[in-house]
Write a protein that holds these residues in place. Structure first.
Motif, PDB file in Angstrom:
ATOM      1  N   LEU A 111     -17.104  22.427  24.563  1.00 19.64           N
ATOM      2  CA  LEU A 111     -16.451  23.691  24.909  1.00 19.64           C
ATOM      3  C   LEU A 111     -15.189  23.400  25.700  1.00 19.64           C
ATOM      4  N   VAL A 112     -14.115  24.115  25.385  1.00 17.61           N
ATOM      5  CA  VAL A 112     -12.889  24.050  26.178  1.00 17.61           C
ATOM      6  C   VAL A 112     -12.361  25.474  26.339  1.00 17.61           C
ATOM      7  N   THR A 113     -11.975  25.804  27.546  1.00 15.28           N
ATOM      8  CA  THR A 113     -11.460  27.140  27.818  1.00 15.28           C
ATOM      9  C   THR A 113     -10.426  27.068  28.924  1.00 15.28           C
ATOM     10  N   GLY A 114      -9.552  28.036  28.963  1.00 14.09           N
ATOM     11  CA  GLY A 114      -8.528  28.108  29.992  1.00 14.09           C
ATOM     12  C   GLY A 114      -7.900  29.479  30.015  1.00 14.09           C
ATOM     13  N   ALA A 115      -7.270  29.812  31.140  1.00 12.97           N
ATOM     14  CA  ALA A 115      -6.656  31.133  31.296  1.00 12.97           C
ATOM     15  C   ALA A 115      -5.331  31.013  32.035  1.00 12.97           C
ATOM     16  N   PRO A 116      -4.294  30.442  31.397  1.00 15.01           N
ATOM     17  CA  PRO A 116      -2.986  30.359  32.050  1.00 15.01           C
ATOM     18  C   PRO A 116      -2.462  31.749  32.393  1.00 15.01           C
ATOM     19  N   GLN A 117      -1.905  31.897  33.587  1.00 16.61           N
ATOM     20  CA  GLN A 117      -1.457  33.221  34.017  1.00 16.61           C
ATOM     21  C   GLN A 117      -0.382  33.094  35.094  1.00 16.61           C
ATOM     22  N   TRP A 118       0.375  34.152  35.262  1.00 15.82           N
ATOM     23  CA  TRP A 118       1.214  34.318  36.449  1.00 15.82           C
ATOM     24  C   TRP A 118       1.065  35.763  36.926  1.00 15.82           C
ATOM     25  N   HIS A 119       1.106  35.948  38.219  1.00 16.83           N
ATOM     26  CA  HIS A 119       1.068  37.309  38.764  1.00 16.83           C
ATOM     27  C   HIS A 119       1.814  37.346  40.087  1.00 16.83           C
ATOM     28  N   ASP A 120       2.536  38.428  40.286  1.00 21.10           N
ATOM     29  CA  ASP A 120       3.285  38.627  41.519  1.00 21.10           C
ATOM     30  C   ASP A 120       2.369  39.238  42.574  1.00 21.10           C
ATOM     31  N   GLN A 121       2.610  38.855  43.831  1.00 19.43           N
ATOM     32  CA  GLN A 121       1.629  39.135  44.871  1.00 19.43           C
ATOM     33  C   GLN A 121       2.142  40.103  45.933  1.00 19.43           C
ATOM     34  N   ASN A 122       1.181  40.802  46.507  1.00 19.66           N
ATOM     35  CA  ASN A 122       1.407  41.742  47.607  1.00 19.66           C
ATOM     36  C   ASN A 122       0.635  41.232  48.811  1.00 19.66           C
ATOM     37  N   PHE A 123       1.309  41.051  49.945  1.00 20.11           N
ATOM     38  CA  PHE A 123       0.641  40.582  51.151  1.00 20.11           C
ATOM     39  C   PHE A 123       0.321  41.756  52.066  1.00 20.11           C
ATOM     40  N   SER A 124      -0.606  41.508  52.997  1.00 16.52           N
ATOM     41  CA  SER A 124      -0.987  42.563  53.936  1.00 16.52           C
ATOM     42  C   SER A 124       0.211  42.962  54.792  1.00 16.52           C
ATOM     43  N   LYS A 125       0.269  44.251  55.120  1.00 10.08           N
ATOM     44  CA  LYS A 125       1.336  44.802  55.946  1.00 10.08           C
ATOM     45  C   LYS A 125       0.746  45.790  56.938  1.00 10.08           C
TER      46      LYS A 125
END
Length: 894
Positions: A311-325
């Motif tokens: 079995l081979v699996t992967g989930a390449p991704q990018w996401h922009d982040q929100n930090f605590s305020k």
């Protein structure tokens, strides 16, 4: 008259005899084919009649048919139905139903490695979520959200962006809960954390998720203090088929998936392939994301003795982040406010983007040695490539607090020759903090039946891990190069300040890397292209484990033991001098030459740690419907790598020692045909542990670490399932916890560059553990209004939730809140059986658009005259939870 009477008597006897001989009594047991566990409440109906029954808690049934031969139909909500022929007085044996979802009829490979609760007679506190439930309710959410309707579980952090959630079990975070993928450990070997964005494809490939709260049933020497979560993935399907999926959701979310399986052929070969793609704008401002998921499984069964699966699996991704305020910022700019982004010439840009690709591969071998003995082995590997972006230099902001990229580009354009210098001129870049790793491991388990009542398991767990951490330039923003001066440390890990200037090594780079997971997968960097820091580590692990279990009709008991040894070494390429800097010949040297007390080389001291765990328990069946159990466990767990080396240097932390955990559990379970319930009591004491939290201060991320911490977690859990009639299922839970710190702790505050800001010894006795609600209640129902058309809803309330500020004596309690989720499902059959169908699903989460604080990173008390929100000082930093969201999907199965 007498003849008439005799005639009537004979006729009646013949009639009853005919009826009696035309009836038949059938028996059998209905099981889940994937998890090999009973299916209580399954429907068993004689075909062509309304005559039927349901299975009891153990999956058993008895049905008196109206004829001596014919067919029965066995069905269960969320599973494919089975039709079987019968003859008079038959025992149909074990009948297996497969989950009615995209990858039905799947064999669990590596069954001896995957420690599911059903594999052991002595019970534990456990909840299992099947693939059908995951596919129905998960929608666009992180895989962690599948566990929210179970006791003592709290999920937060979704407001940070796609994949940024975190989960707490009985008050313990990701780093103190063991996560397994088909039985192999997947917590980070450096700090034990889970980064759920790396597992965004789990929604598609999970066959089942089982959360074992507390000690759990895993035989490995893992830190299952809060619990153990086992993700059982798809493998290779038995039959040919597949599905096509399309889903849409709020904020322009779109996901498409395709899967096909060849089925097992006559020679025992089979292949399953699945691909998916998703993208969305994110719920909060500036939290865009995009990713893919791939899954390939090749199975081979040459005979009844051996079974192989790759079995081979992967989930390449990018996401922009929100930090605590601060809450005041949200109140001023709106609850979706995020100041980590801006525009350049009208085009969107972000300062904070996570990008990662973590392929996972494993080869499973199941060897059925004989009727009493089997061997399961998995050889696995994973390769992580990617990182996260952030600021480097002097940032500019707009009036609303967003990044002013127009001003940044204009400022950089004034730099002579475009050569930026870190705090040497008024320049700015976006940097990427890279985290790379290569992880290889092997887990093997031998199980043998010593007798009809005694089973013995023995096995080994081997792992080796190499990680690399450094920073590079992600975007020059108009500059042509970037230079930084790295200040050297002496053998006591002190910075040198000889001549008032210190001794430095400078680096200058002209290379950048786009924050893209595919680019990161194949990129490599030389040391002179890295900035800020560059260090690697090698972690090796070897463990042995065993389990002995006794079980008869009424009593079961088990003992588990495991020992492990860990080896750590750190390699620092920046903070320590090489020989050319010592003798002053390096072209990269600035300041005075290094004196004799600075040693060349980058290797740290090797650290070796031994640990072990012991677990035991027993259960007694009072009668057919009632069972009680007790379990106990003691762990001596080695500290994580990041806690061994002090302040991210090569200096070994003198305060680190094995963390000791003592867990006690007791429980009671009741079962009947229509109702099941479980009561669990627990107490967990954890000494010498390390707690870390983070917050943003003046645009700078700060980390607070507490060492020498003791925590005591105790509580009560109740969960139940009721099925008053076939079409209705009701479930609920209550969990009441008391989670506190005890004693004193050493508190150290560090900035994002890992420099110490402050340290102190503080009294934390009686302080409340934060980041998870200590009181939760849930109630859910699933009602089939018409055949294959159903509606479901879940209500949860959260209370006694405290701020995530590490170990403090006076914590801040957040306001309680309620959440309601609902959904509608319809399955349209396109053929003569369930295999070909169209499935429609609509989910609405947080139906009533509840406004609530999901977590806080500070604990600032409200004083007289302070501005507050629901009694909370608005200077506190944290997140508002997501408001109302929705998703709709169509799945074509064939």
């Amino acid at each position: 008259m007498k003849k008439i009477t005799q005639f009537l008597f004979v006729s009646v006897v013949m009639l009853f005899t005919t009826i009696a001989f035309s009836q038949s009594t059938l028996t059998g047991m209905v099981m889940d084919s994937d998890l090999n566990s009973p299916l209580p409440g399954a429907n068993v109906v004689e075909r062509g009649t309304t005559n039927g029954t349901t299975t009891d808690f153990d999956g058993n049934f008895t049905l008196t048919t109206k004829s001596t031969s014919g067919s029965i139909i066995i069905s269960y909500v969320g599973y494919g139905s089975v039709t079987l022929k019968f003859t008079a007085g038959a025992n149909l044996g074990t009948i297996q139903l497969s989950p009615d979802n995209s990858l039905e009829e799947i064999v669990i490979i590596g069954s001896g490695i995957i420690d599911l609760a059903e594999d052991r007679q002595t019970p534990i506190a456990v909840s299992t979520i099947k693939a059908s439930e995951i596919q129905k309710k998960i929608g666009t959410q992180d895989i962690t959200m599948t566990l929210v309707n179970t006791p003592s579980v709290y999920v937060a952090g979704q407001s940070g962006g796609f994949g940024d959630s975190r989960i707490n079990v009985r008050g313990f975070g990701d780093d103190n809960t063991a996560y397994l993928l088909n039985g192999q450990p997947i917590n980070s070997m450096e700090d034990g954390l889970m980064f759920w964005s790396n597992w965004s494809g789990m929604n598609d490939i999970a066959n089942a998720i089982q959360i074992q709260r507390g000690l759990g049933s895993s035989k490995l020497a893992i830190s299952s203090v809060g619990g153990t979560v086992n993700f059982v993935t798809k493998s290779t399907e038995k039959r040919e088929g597949g599905f096509l999926y399309a889903g849409i959701a709020n904020d322009n979310y779109l996901k498409t998936t395709a899967q096909y399986s060849s089925g097992k052929n006559a020679k025992g070969w089979g292949t399953t392939v699945m691909l998916s793609n998703w993208r969305g704008d994110g719920y909060n401002d500036g939290t865009f994301g995009e990713g893919q998921n791939y899954f390939v499984s090749v199975g081979y069964t040459p005979n009844s003795t051996h079974n192989f699966n790759f079995l081979v699996t992967g989930a390449p991704q990018w996401h922009d982040q929100n930090f605590s305020k601060s809450i005041s910022s949200y109140l001023e700019y709106g609850r979706k406010y995020n100041n980590n982004w801006g525009t350049y010439q009208g085009e969107y840009m972000t300062e904070r983007r996570n990008f990662y690709h973590k392929p996972v591969a494993n080869l499973n071998w199941d060897f059925n040695i004989n009727d009493n003995t089997n061997l399961s082995t998995v050889l696995y590997a994973s390769w992580g490539r990617g990182g996260g972006t952030g600021d480097r230099g002097r940032r500019e902001r707009t009036a609303t607090g967003n990044i002013d990229y127009d001003a940044i580009y204009a400022k950089n354009a004034l730099i002579a020759d475009g050569k930026g210098v870190y705090f040497g001129n008024d320049s700015y870049i976006t940097r990427a903090s890279m985290n790379l790793h290569s992880w290889y491991g092997l887990v093997s388990n031998l199980e043998t039946k010593l007798s009809d009542k005694v089973t013995w398991n023995v096995g080994m767990d081997l792992r080796t891990y190499y990680g690399e951490h450094f920073r590079i330039v992600e975007n020059f923003h108009g500059l042509t190069s970037w230079r930084e001066d790295i200040r050297m440390r002496d053998q006591n890990n002190n910075h040198n300040t000889y001549g008032g200037f210190g001794t430095y090594k400078f680096v200058e780079t002209t290379r950048d890397l786009s924050a893209n997971p595919w680019a990161a997968t194949f990129a490599s960097f030389d040391q002179d292209e890295k900035i800020a820091y560059s260090n690697d580590e090698r972690i090796s692990y070897g463990g042995l484990f065993t389990q002995l279990e006794y079980a008869d009709d009424n009593l079961s008991a088990f003992f588990q033991g495991a020992v492990s040894n860990q080896y750590h070494q750190r390699f620092d390429h920046f903070q320590y001098a090489d020989q050319s800097l010592i003798d002053g010949t390096s072209s990269q040297s600035t300041g005075t030459p290094l004196p004799a007390n600075i040693e060349p080389g980058v290797n740290s001291e090797k650290v070796e740690n031994f640990g072990f765990n012991l677990k035991g328990g027993a259960a007694y069946l009072l009668n057919e419907d009632n069972k009680v159990y007790v379990n106990a466990g003691y762990y001596s767990r080695q500290p994580y790598h990041d806690n061994i080396y002090l302040n991210f240097t090569n200096f070994v932390n003198p305060l680190t020692e094995n963390e000791t955990i003592l867990g006690l559990e007791a429980g009671y379970s009741f079962k009947s045909q229509f109702f099941t319930a479980n009561l669990n009591l627990y107490r967990t004491s954890w000494k010498d542990r390390v707690v870390t939290s983070s917050r943003v201060v003046n645009d700078v991320v700060q980390f607070t670490t507490n060492q020498g911490v003791e925590q005591i977690h105790s509580g009560v859990e109740v969960d139940f399932v009721a099925k008053p009639f076939t079409q209705l299922r009701i479930n609920g839970f209550v969990s009441v916890g008391n989670w506190e710190y005890a004693g004193n702790a050493l508190t150290r505050v560090l900035d994002e560059d890992r420099n110490i800001i402050s340290e102190d010894i503080v009294d934390i006795d009686g302080g409340k553990v934060g980041d998870a609600a200590q009181f939760t209640v849930g109630l859910g129902a699933d009602f089939e209004i018409l055949p294959r058309f159903s509606i479901d809803a879940d209500w949860r309330t959260y209370d006694k939730l405290y701020a995530d500020v590490g170990a403090v004596k006076e914590n801040l309690e957040l306001p309680a809140y309620d959440i309601v989720d609902t959904g509608i499902s319809y399955k349209w059959l396109l053929g003569n059986h369930d295999a070909t169908s169209l499935n429609f699903r609509l989910n609405v989460n947080n139906v009533f658009d509840e406004v609530y604080l999901s977590d806080l990173r500070t604990a600032i008390k409200a004083e007289a005259g302070d501005t507050t929100y629901n009694g909370i000082n608005v200077a506190n930093q944290g997140y508002f939870g997501l408001g109302r969201t929705w998703n709709f999907s169509i799945r074509y199965s064939f």
